[in-house]
Design a protein around this motif. Structure first.
Motif, PDB file in Angstrom:
ATOM      1  N   ARG A  32      40.939  28.380 -64.982  1.00  0.00           N
ATOM      2  CA  ARG A  32      41.379  28.301 -66.458  1.00  0.00           C
ATOM      3  C   ARG A  32      42.722  28.712 -66.662  1.00  0.00           C
ATOM      4  O   ARG A  32      43.176  29.469 -66.104  1.00  0.00           O
ATOM      5  CB  ARG A  32      40.112  29.070 -67.434  1.00  0.00           C
ATOM      6  CG  ARG A  32      38.952  28.430 -67.340  1.00  0.00           C
ATOM      7  CD  ARG A  32      38.171  29.441 -68.291  1.00  0.00           C
ATOM      8  NE  ARG A  32      36.964  28.826 -68.708  1.00  0.00           N
ATOM      9  CZ  ARG A  32      35.952  28.752 -67.910  1.00  0.00           C
ATOM     10  NH1 ARG A  32      35.950  29.426 -66.662  1.00  0.00           N
ATOM     11  NH2 ARG A  32      34.886  27.967 -68.220  1.00  0.00           N
ATOM     12  N   HIS A  62      37.743  21.858 -62.824  1.00  0.00           N
ATOM     13  CA  HIS A  62      36.323  22.151 -62.433  1.00  0.00           C
ATOM     14  C   HIS A  62      36.218  21.510 -61.135  1.00  0.00           C
ATOM     15  O   HIS A  62      36.704  20.619 -60.628  1.00  0.00           O
ATOM     16  CB  HIS A  62      35.294  21.345 -63.351  1.00  0.00           C
ATOM     17  CG  HIS A  62      35.355  22.054 -64.551  1.00  0.00           C
ATOM     18  ND1 HIS A  62      34.637  22.908 -65.152  1.00  0.00           N
ATOM     19  CD2 HIS A  62      35.798  21.508 -65.749  1.00  0.00           C
ATOM     20  CE1 HIS A  62      34.778  23.294 -66.440  1.00  0.00           C
ATOM     21  NE2 HIS A  62      35.405  22.424 -66.892  1.00  0.00           N
ATOM     22  N   VAL A 106      41.406  23.207 -67.813  1.00  0.00           N
ATOM     23  CA  VAL A 106      40.086  23.795 -66.906  1.00  0.00           C
ATOM     24  C   VAL A 106      40.111  22.730 -65.856  1.00  0.00           C
ATOM     25  O   VAL A 106      39.827  21.549 -66.035  1.00  0.00           O
ATOM     26  CB  VAL A 106      39.063  24.026 -67.673  1.00  0.00           C
ATOM     27  CG1 VAL A 106      37.893  24.609 -66.720  1.00  0.00           C
ATOM     28  CG2 VAL A 106      38.978  24.649 -69.056  1.00  0.00           C
ATOM     29  N   ALA A 117      35.703  27.018 -61.569  1.00  0.00           N
ATOM     30  CA  ALA A 117      36.418  26.462 -62.806  1.00  0.00           C
ATOM     31  C   ALA A 117      37.889  27.547 -62.882  1.00  0.00           C
ATOM     32  O   ALA A 117      37.722  28.665 -62.722  1.00  0.00           O
ATOM     33  CB  ALA A 117      35.799  26.767 -64.210  1.00  0.00           C
TER      34      ALA A 117
END
Length: 576
Positions: A498, A558, A556, A496
């Motif tokens: 961020r 992913h 975020v 991930a």
């Protein structure tokens, strides 16, 4: 961190560099803990108490002015009979120095007498002296003769001497000669204690505080010239061990940097009160330290959040810099301190491009390597959660610990793990040991490529981040790559990336799900686009300058790492 591969440099910016984490990666060693324990046991010895005996002076040669303002809220609380710090409240009437049950931060505030600055900022001498004398009498009763931890920890003794000298009118206005004699006796004993122990605290701000306090004692106590010469030599060693050539302090915390600047400035004020020029090494270090501090400030003038630091306001930073008398520009590249600054047309990016600090100089460091913060003028856009060392005392311990994790910073996390391990005792363990950095400046853009090895040992993957800021400040383009490294077999793992958003930023997803529209507090619009993963807008939080949490959002991305690694691209574009 050591500079191993310096290449060419232009306009004060090194194009190529490697930063190495120096020291162990297993927290504090057993030898360090044993030596620290024996030192504190030795203080309790009657032989050590005899060493601290001696004549004490009747008065100070001079008293310096404190050029810094205190906290008005904490000062007014003192007038109301309470000591306050980051949500921790202690009524003065029931304060018991013999039974300390407060936090480490409150201990430093109380035992270092930092509260004198708060009191002096809101009260006249007539209003403040009775409060200061009451607390001083309580302290003398318990700690005036008994040398014990933590009250007599060398860094706290140094801070105490600096505070007592800078605020002498509050603690020495009494006509009670027995009381005045007790204060002067404690000051002289503190100086003799530092003669023997100033080098026994970790390098960084603690050692600077100890030696600065001893130097001040040499300046203000009668017959102190031999001590001053001894202390100046020790302070020179402390600065060499605690301050990098680029001006950053070894703990790598911006608020620690701010603290160190205030300590050195208070020392310079004492020299000025004696009409003595500070040593050249002191003034040189102060100039370097101020430039490094400005390098981690945003467009609003306030600090960015690194290594547990809170986002100290621009007004406070401006006041501190004004008090130092230093006039300098922000440092673009703190080569050893580890922070890189890109600044174009009002857009500022600050990148953590170094391994975390060694456990011996920062026991509460953060796993933040390759995270960045971004601002547009006075608007912060991308931030770190920050504030683990300055968090409100009422916050759950698990949350405060979580603020130190990689996920609490605007960077990539692999398999929901930290790039550098955080031990149960709070120290940092294995993880990032090396950061490679290449930086280029052209007429069109500023570019940084950096790679960290924090995931190589566990997952066989190197994290590389590339950032390019256009010359007009309107575009920040980034690429995060996970590249095979080492001999470990690479298995598919989730990752991930961020981007924590400042609380005033409103985020709305685009219709195609691959981007977001960001509106800042001043009404500016930024577009965010990502390719190579799935974008989501999730909840986050941000710790303010007073240690209080504010709910916010985070972007975020992913994804999963295939056998050959992964690559994703993203861009922030200012559209209005």
């Amino acid at each position: 961190m050591n500079d191993l591969t310096p290449d060419s440099a232009a306009d004060g910016v090194e194009e190529g560099k490697r930063l190495i984490r120096v020291g162990g990666d297993r927290g504090l060693s057993l030898a360090d803990r044993i030596a620290d324990r024996f030192q504190r046991l030795a203080w309790r010895s009657p032989f050590y108490a005899m060493r601290l005996k001696g004549r004490h002076p009747l008065k100070l040669l001079t008293a310096a002015d404190d050029p810094f303002f205190g906290d008005p809220q904490r000062g007014n609380a003192l007038l109301d009979g309470e000591l306050r710090l980051c949500g921790e409240v202690r009524p003065i009437e029931t304060l018991d120095f013999a039974k300390p049950d407060w936090s480490p931060a409150f201990t430093q505030h109380l035992q270092g007498f930092a509260w004198l600055r708060d009191l002096s900022s809101v009260a006249t001498r007539q209003q403040g002296a009775p409060i200061a004398e009451d607390l001083m009498r309580r302290w003398l009763k318990v700690h005036g003769e008994q040398v014990a931890d933590p009250a007599w920890r060398p860094d706290l003794v140094g801070r105490r001497i600096l505070a007592w000298v800078a605020h002498a009118p509050l603690i020495l206005s009494s006509t009670d000669q027995v009381y005045r004699s007790g204060v002067m006796h404690a000051l002289a004993r503190g100086a003799r204690h530092l003669d023997r122990s100033a080098d026994k605290v970790p390098a960084g701000v603690p050692r600077l505080a100890a030696w600065a306090g001893l130097t001040v004692a040499g300046l203000v106590l009668p017959g102190g010239d031999p001590r001053r010469a001894f202390a100046e030599a020790g302070l020179n060693r402390a600065i060499t061990a605690s301050v990098y050539e680029d001006g950053g302090t070894v703990g790598r915390s911006p608020d620690g940097q701010l603290d160190a600047i205030q300590l050195i400035t208070l020392l310079c004020e004492t020299y000025a009160a004696r009409r003595i020029e500070p040593p050249a090494f002191v003034l040189g270090a102060l100039n370097r330290m101020v430039a490094a501090l400005l390098g981690v400030c945003h467009g609003d003038g306030g600090l960015s959040s690194w290594q547990g630091c809170a986002p100290v306001s621009g007004e406070w930073i401006e006041q501190v810099i004004e008090a130092t008398g230093v006039r300098t520009r922000p440092l673009k590249q703190a080569r050893d301190w580890g922070y890189q600054r890109l600044s174009c047309a009002g857009t500022v990016l600050i990148l953590d491009a170094a391994p975390p600090p060694d456990a011996r100089v920062a026991q509460t460091g953060c796993a933040s390597t390759l995270a960045f913060e971004l601002s547009d003028g006075a608007d912060r856009i991308v931030v770190n959660c920050g504030g683990s060392r300055a968090a409100d005392a009422r916050l759950p311990a698990e949350l405060v610990q979580g603020l130190r994790t990689t996920a609490a910073h605007s960077t990539l996390t692999l398999d929901d793990s930290n790039s550098t391990a955080i031990h149960a005792d709070g120290t940092l363990g294995r993880g990032v040991s090396e950061v490679e950095l290449v930086r280029q400046e052209t007429e069109h853009a500023s570019r940084i490529e950096a790679a960290q090895d924090g995931y190589v040992r566990r997952f066989g993957l190197l994290h590389r981040r590339e950032l390019t800021l256009s010359h007009d400040g309107r575009d920040l383009r980034g690429e995060d790559l996970l590249l095979p490294a080492g001999k470990r077999r690479i298995d598919s793992k989730p990752f991930a990336v961020r981007f924590h958003l400042a609380p005033q930023v409103e985020a709305s997803p685009t219709a195609d799900g691959h981007g977001a529209i960001l509106r800042t507090a001043s009404g500016m619009l930024w577009q965010f686009r990502a390719k190579g993963g799935t974008l989501a807008i999730e909840e986050s939080l941000w710790i303010d300058a007073r240690g209080r949490p504010h709910g916010t959002q985070q972007l975020v991305i992913h994804g999963e790492t295939p056998a050959g690694g992964a690559s994703l691209n993203w861009v922030f574009h200012r559209s209005k």
